[in-house]
Scaffold this active site. Structure first.
Site: not given
Ligand code: F6P
Length: 338
Positions: A72, A109, A131, A133, A176-177, A256, A265
């Site tokens: 990242r 993005n 992605t 998402d 899905g963020h 639950r 993913r």
């Molecule tokens: O963007 C993909 C995604 O899997 C999101 O759904 C999730 O919020 C995020 O990445 C988690 O990313 P990481 O834990 O790898 O930073």
């Protein structure tokens, strides 16, 4: 021509199929040279790369993750925060040292924004959206999404039998963020009773009412799907566990929660994602051969096309309340918690 390719941001099914699509088209059809850059922009900063020949491009179509690795790394962060432009300068230097004519950036993005910033340095860039998402602006669908929806739908299917056996409410949190695409599509495909999307928010009284209404109709169990980005009482984070407490408090029905997490993913891409990745990768290479840069390839109304990176950078594609799946779901009695 010599092209570099990198994957950046979270991984998803279909990245390797894209690398294969770009690489094989470049090699076989256009006679280009291809270099794989490791760990996203970090690899360009460190000159961490491998030439991608025919052998390295084989066996990738159904392989999950990314053979190039990802990170990242945001090479413009320091410059924007403190004016330190060492990283952008290194990007230009290393792009030139590798003799690249174009850099292909596979990512979501954040990556498309960085791709735009890199293109502003005067480098030739093509973005390819990816992605699970499905929230990249300018494309109807991203590869990874279909695979994630399949996995999430299967998980919801499996929750039905245990929910009905125990007369429980099962809350399942999907990724899905800030976007609810996976929750909406998997929720509908999995026959959820309540679907909660970050874009719509949620009124807990309405959720509990929907669950109690089912119970009165002789269905004492319910499936509640929630997108991870939903804010409860204005607070973000862990919506499933907070929701399940509020549902139990409001209904007295045993509840639950399941947080599906990273299985969404991981692993092999669906057939749809493999073909979308192949089409986008091939088209990206075609644009490069024509000397068209500064674009993100996309799919709009089933057609592969592209749009300028400047139109994508910094934007997000969210679910809107007029989405057909929401309308059909509401008519069938599914609660969206609003
Ligand atoms: O963007 C993909 C995604 O899997 C999101 O759904 C999730 O919020 C995020 O990445 C988690 O990313 P990481 O834990 O790898 O930073």
């Amino acid at each position: 021509m010599k092209i570099g390719i990198l994957s950046s941001g979270g991984d998803c099914p279909g990245i390797n199929a894209t690398i294969r699509g770009v690489g094989k088209t470049a090699l076989n059809h256009f006679g280009m040279e291809v270099v794989g850059i490791h760990y996203g922009f970090q690899g360009l900063l460190n000159r961490n790369y491998t030439p991608l020949g025919d052998k390295k491009l084989s066996g990738l179509l159904n392989l999950g993750g990314t053979i190039l690795g990802t990170s990242r790394e945001k090479p413009f962060r320091q410059m924007l925060e403190s004016g330190d432009n060492e990283k952008p300068k290194a990007l230009i230097k290393n792009y030139k040292a590798l003799g690249l004519d174009c850099l292909v950036c596979i990512g979501g993005n954040g990556t498309q924004k960085t791709a735009y910033q890199v293109s502003q340095l005067g480098l030739n860039i093509i973005g390819i959206p990816k992605t699970i998402d499905n929230d990249v602006f300018g494309t109807d669908i991203t590869f990874g999404f279909d695979s994630a929806v399949h996995i999430a739908t299967e998980a919801i299917d499996r929750l039905h039998s245990t929910a009905s056996s125990h007369n429980r409410v099962m809350v399942i949190e999907l990724m899905g963020h800030k976007a609810g695409w996976i929750a909406l599509h998997a929720g509908m495909a999995g026959g959820a009773d309540v679907i909660l999307l970050p874009e719509l928010g949620c009124d807990i009284d309405k959720v509990n009412k929907a669950i109690l209404k089912r119970s009165k109709k002789g269905k004492p169990y319910s499936i509640v799907v929630v997108g991870e980005g939903l804010k409860l009482d204005g607070i973000a984070g862990n919506p499933a566990s907070r929701l399940s407490k509020q549902i139990y408090a409001g209904t007295q029905i045993e509840t639950r929660e399941t947080v599906l997490g990273y299985v969404q993913r991981g692993g092999s891409p669906s057939a749809y994602d493999r073909n979308l990745a192949t089409r986008l990768g091939g088209y990206a290479t075609e644009l490069i051969s024509k000397g068209v840069f500064g674009q993100m390839v996309s799919i709009v109304n089933g057609q592969i096309t592209s749009l300028p990176l400047i139109e994508v950078a910094g934007k997000t594609k969210l679910v809107t309340p007029d989405n057909d799946l929401i309308l059909q779901g509401e008519r069938m009695g599914i609660s969206f918690g609003v």
